[in-house]
Motif scaffolding. Sequence first.
Motif: not given
Length: 542
Positions: A158-178
């Motif tokens: 989903g949308a980028y969240n600064p509190a979320t820990s992301y790992v390789i191959n996670d997909v997120l969205t920010s400012a209209g881009n993925a």
Amino acid sequence: MTALASYSTGTVTIADNGTTVTGAGVIWSDINALPGDVLQVGDVLTVITDKTDTSHLIIPPWGGGAQAGAAYTIWKVSPLRFAGAQAMQFVNDLVAKLNSSGLLWYLPEGYTDPNDIVPAMTADDGQGILKIDTGSLWVMQGGTWIPAGTYKGFQYKGAYNPATSYVINDVLTSAGNAYIVKAPTTGHAPPNATYYDVFASKGDTGATGPTGATGAGYGGASSTSLAIGAGTKAFSILAGYAYQNGARVRASSAANTSNWMEGLATYSGTVMTITVDKFNGAGTFADWNFNVVGQPGAGDLSSANNLSDVASPKTAKDNLSVHGADVASAATINLEAATGDLVDVTGTTTINFITLSEGHERTVRFAGALTLTHGASLLLPSQANITTAAGDFAVFRGYASGVVRCVGYSRFNGTGLVTAAKADQIAATSTVASVVPAVQQYHPSAAKAWAFISNSGAIATSYNVSSVTKTGTGQFTVNFTVPFATANYVVSADLYISASSGQVCSIALPAAGSCSYYTTTNTGTVTDTGIGGVFFMACGTQ
């Protein structure tokens, strides 16, 4: 004795001298058919040498003639069905696969690279090792584990969240881009090439679509004859306008727009009904134009009246007078930013400049002793520095070019802004200093000492005379409480005579702290006879 187990579901087809048996309606699983079992069709039997799938068998060349849709029996006599034989076959299959495909290793927990493991993990070239949580794969080549890529499915977060820990191959969205995560991260926002690759970019803005049809508008006119005034007014009007019930509408005379009435309206297609609560002008008109207007504000003041229409001017002024937050003393204080027109200035830091816009005024109470510095930008009424005291008040007004004037100063102790000192009194030149009782006597015009002294030396009344000593008949010395600066001062002494016989009073040479006089006859003989006392006065500089 137990009968042999068999399987005969479905039919078979075999070509003459053929080596493939094709089943129809059969399920030749490992339970029902294995290499080594015996196939019987009619009276002809043959050994099954292999099985390609659950409906095809391999046999030696068939000598029983062509068969099509024939009944059959598989006798379950294969050696593979005996204890241990099938397990051994499975082991042989596994070994064969290991010999041809290699063994996949798994990277132990706590490591991020197999080359860091001590002792080293050895493997044959072509064998791989996998880090399960990231999907990273390495392949052994020449004794070294070589990265072979990441084999992990995408995980949409989903949308980028600064509190979320992301790992390789996670997909997120920010400012209209993925973005796809290429390195574990928490709190690093995309775009950041260290942690993200662009997965899909925001597309360009599409072309502007065609202009829609023109909607219903406002406006309109009516020739209904109505008089200006409050109440319900119904106007005939054309249909098709955009007025909604509850809108506020003004009807104005086309001939003179200062004649109008307005209020909340209802619109039924051909009738506009306005409940008039405000109007201007007077008369009956039949040339109405309509417009939507805003709801009147709650206030009832007119800018043209310059606040003369407030209910209570005193209360209005009081409401505008605010005691603001304290302002700390500093070289420059900003009274323009003060939160009230009355503020307390705290601290003891010298103030050299004050910020206050032209025409603005602030009243200040000083909470302690500090110095106000007189200068070109801060003009003080004394044209000199002022030392404040706790409780003093000052009024400042801003002028052009950043100049601030102190237009009033009141000391808490009630004294003047500039108080005359002893030196000011002696000089007698100041035109601004105020005089307090403690120094008024130092002015040249003031008597510095005076007394009425009896012929016995007793003091009836006096000022600045500490004592009088009678040193002999008709001989007296007057002693001063505060002496003169020098012996150069003026003395006047007059006799109070009870019986006149030509007595006189003479002054001896004065000293700074005392002065002597004599009472004598007109022939110069000292005497007390007929003398009631002496009026004594001395003037000069102390």
